[in-house]
Enzyme design. Structure first.
Site, PDB file in Angstrom:
ATOM      1  N   HIS A 211      49.214 -20.595   8.189  1.00  0.00           N
ATOM      2  CA  HIS A 211      49.298 -20.694   8.827  1.00  0.00           C
ATOM      3  C   HIS A 211      47.537 -22.059   9.157  1.00  0.00           C
ATOM      4  O   HIS A 211      47.742 -22.956  10.446  1.00  0.00           O
ATOM      5  CB  HIS A 211      49.382 -19.461  10.290  1.00  0.00           C
ATOM      6  CG  HIS A 211      47.779 -18.434  10.094  1.00  0.00           C
ATOM      7  ND1 HIS A 211      47.904 -17.524   9.239  1.00  0.00           N
ATOM      8  CD2 HIS A 211      46.593 -18.777  10.587  1.00  0.00           C
ATOM      9  CE1 HIS A 211      47.257 -17.353   9.510  1.00  0.00           C
ATOM     10  NE2 HIS A 211      46.219 -17.869  10.716  1.00  0.00           N
ATOM     11  N   ASP A 241      52.946 -16.062   4.625  1.00  0.00           N
ATOM     12  CA  ASP A 241      52.255 -17.043   5.076  1.00  0.00           C
ATOM     13  C   ASP A 241      50.824 -17.530   3.902  1.00  0.00           C
ATOM     14  O   ASP A 241      49.805 -17.184   3.586  1.00  0.00           O
ATOM     15  CB  ASP A 241      51.364 -16.122   6.066  1.00  0.00           C
ATOM     16  CG  ASP A 241      50.777 -16.314   7.486  1.00  0.00           C
ATOM     17  OD1 ASP A 241      50.121 -18.133   6.876  1.00  0.00           O
ATOM     18  OD2 ASP A 241      49.675 -16.482   7.483  1.00  0.00           O
ATOM     19  N   GLY A 321      39.092 -15.383  12.729  1.00  0.00           N
ATOM     20  CA  GLY A 321      38.308 -16.702  12.113  1.00  0.00           C
ATOM     21  C   GLY A 321      38.427 -15.924  10.249  1.00  0.00           C
ATOM     22  O   GLY A 321      37.656 -16.657   9.828  1.00  0.00           O
ATOM     23  N   SER A 323      41.349 -14.806   9.168  1.00  0.00           N
ATOM     24  CA  SER A 323      42.647 -15.800   8.862  1.00  0.00           C
ATOM     25  C   SER A 323      42.235 -16.643   7.504  1.00  0.00           C
ATOM     26  O   SER A 323      41.379 -16.768   7.015  1.00  0.00           O
ATOM     27  CB  SER A 323      43.658 -16.862   9.477  1.00  0.00           C
ATOM     28  OG  SER A 323      44.126 -15.666  10.568  1.00  0.00           O
ATOM     29  N   SER A 339      47.302 -12.759   6.664  1.00  0.00           N
ATOM     30  CA  SER A 339      47.775 -13.395   7.810  1.00  0.00           C
ATOM     31  C   SER A 339      47.015 -13.032   8.963  1.00  0.00           C
ATOM     32  O   SER A 339      46.599 -14.237  10.414  1.00  0.00           O
ATOM     33  CB  SER A 339      48.708 -12.668   7.575  1.00  0.00           C
ATOM     34  OG  SER A 339      50.411 -13.748   8.719  1.00  0.00           O
TER      35      SER A 339
END
Length: 456
Positions: A211, A241, A321, A323, A339
């Site tokens: 993402h 992801d 943050g 991710s 994720s």
């Protein structure tokens, strides 16, 4: 807060002069030794990272009798669920050093239940994964699932039958953790770098969340700074992801380590599949280092942006943050990429991770650094996909029986995609100054662990 800047030709998770494994020994608990007492019928003690291979072998040998497995951390044993009371099956499990546990639901039963949930209850704010400890599917609904949505979800679970699935409410909201960090920046979004890799063409690159990869094409090591890397492939939502981002400078040294702060690093030696019950560590630019346990495999999460399948579920906390940040083990195995999930590092919550083995196979990359600038071979210790496919121990879910079944395809057409608003940062700015990291790290200003690029 002032931050030390890593030269652009150096990759994010440079270890400096620190002896990575020695530092890890100071930081992390003692590793569990794998040993055997020599009696094939007596349970062995296993390291958590060893059980996935054994479980995969048993899954292929036992066929329909195999109903998932998990790691009993207290006793350091592999527990294998079986349907029926076939003594030959039990003997084979015990000869492998594992513990046989008779259960009600077969792999096919749970797989069918997961398919029903996907068909009848794909509701934003819901998630489910296989819990081999209870031999059920654990369904979770966040705070947005109310009224008719809640009624639909609970009735679907009830219709699955007794002892097949359970449902609980989560106080938070399922979301991707893309904003609020200060690690890597692209298109107004902030994310964390996961692991450095070598792309199939020999160029240096890194893995991060998909993402993040569809939110921006180019990424920098400083807010509003010049780009240092460009998205090559990204998948989100859908079968994972994850994103492969190539460094623009072919001479970048993409070291295979996670810097966990305070001058300590953990050398990453291989990619491995997760096992329910194993202890894992997560590093992210917002919250630093935190640990917890794997609670489910083959998780399906219904984010607002769409459904993502094949994830690892944990009780490790995370915040915006984080991710794309690294999920790894104390002995240096790369497990996952952050994720999303619910909650925060104050109240806790559920966090989901993209399996590294699946991502590596999908994008054709190898864990670790190659001979930068010379097109050399990747680090031989990487083991990019050596253990891929051991997700057979999941026992259920649409991808049960082989985590790498999902590998088919990083959605290249999404790379650098146009999801302009997807997880754009709200410029909370330096949220990592709050601390929140375990072991006294601040999560910022010290080569920002999690494999992230530091900011000036």
């Amino acid at each position: 807060m002032s931050h030390k800047r890593i030269p652009k030709r150096k990759a994010a998770i440079a270890v400096g002069s620190v002896a990575a494994l020695g530092a890890a020994a100071l930081l992390l608990p003692n590793a569990n030794a794998s040993q055997s007492n020599g009696d094939d019928a007596t349970p062995r003690t296993f390291k958590a990272t060893d059980v996935s291979d054994v479980a995969a072998q048993l899954a292929s040998q036992l066929g329909g009798a195999f109903a998932g497995s998990y790691y009993d951390a207290a006793n350091k044993q592999l527990v294998v669920n079986v349907v029926g009371n076939n003594s030959n099956v039990v003997n084979r499990i015990e000869q492998a050093g594992a513990v046989a546990h008779q259960v009600q639901n077969s792999t096919s039963d749970l797989r069918a239940a997961a398919k029903t949930l996907r068909t009848d209850a794909t509701i934003p704010g819901t998630a489910w994964s296989v819990d081999p400890k209870t031999n059920e599917i654990r369904v979770t609904a966040d705070s947005t699932v109310t009224g008719s949505k809640w009624d639909t979800l609970t009735s679907t679970v009830k219709d699955l039958g007794s002892g097949v699935a359970t449902v609980k409410k989560s106080a938070g909201t399922f979301k991707t953790f893309v904003d609020g960090g200060d690690a890597i920046f692209g298109g107004g979004a902030r994310c964390s770098l996961g692991f450095n890799v070598t792309a199939s063409d020999g160029s240096p690159a890194f893995l991060t969340a998909g993402h993040c990869g569809v939110a921006a094409k180019q990424w920098s090591d400083a807010q509003d700074g010049a780009p240092i890397a460009t998205v090559d492939q990204a998948t989100f939502p859908g079968d994972g992801d994850f994103a492969l981002v190539k460094y623009d400078d072919p001479a970048t040294q993409a070291n295979s380590a996670v810097n966990v702060g305070n001058g300590q690093s953990v050398q990453i030696n291989q990619a491995a599949d997760a096992a329910v019950g194993q202890q894992v560590f997560r590093m992210g630019s917002t919250t630093g280092l935190n640990d917890g346990n794997v609670t489910g495999l083959d998780a399906t999460v219904n984010y607002p942006e769409g459904t993502v399948t094949g994830l690892i579920q944990t009780d490790v906390c995370a915040e915006p943050g984080d991710s794309g940040g690294s999920l790894f083990t104390q002995d240096g195995s790369a497990i996952g990429l952050t994720s999303g999930g619910s909650g925060d590092c104050t109240v806790g919550g559920e966090t989901f991770f993209q399996p590294v083995t699946t991502a590596l196979q999908a994008v054709g990359a190898t864990l670790g650094a190659g001979d930068a600038g010379a097109g050399g071979a990747a680090d031989p210790s990487a083991g990019a996909g050596d253990q891929a496919g051991a997700g057979d121990q999941a026992g259920a879910g649409d991808q049960a029986g082989g985590a790498d079944d999902q590998a088919g395809g990083a959605a290249d057409d999404q790379a650098g995609g146009a999801a302009d608003g997807q997880g754009a940062a709200d410029d909370q700015g330096n949220a990592d100054d709050q601390g929140g990291a375990a072991y006294g790290q601040s999560g910022s200003g010290m080569d920002d662990g999690s494999g992230m690029v530091t900011t000036p």
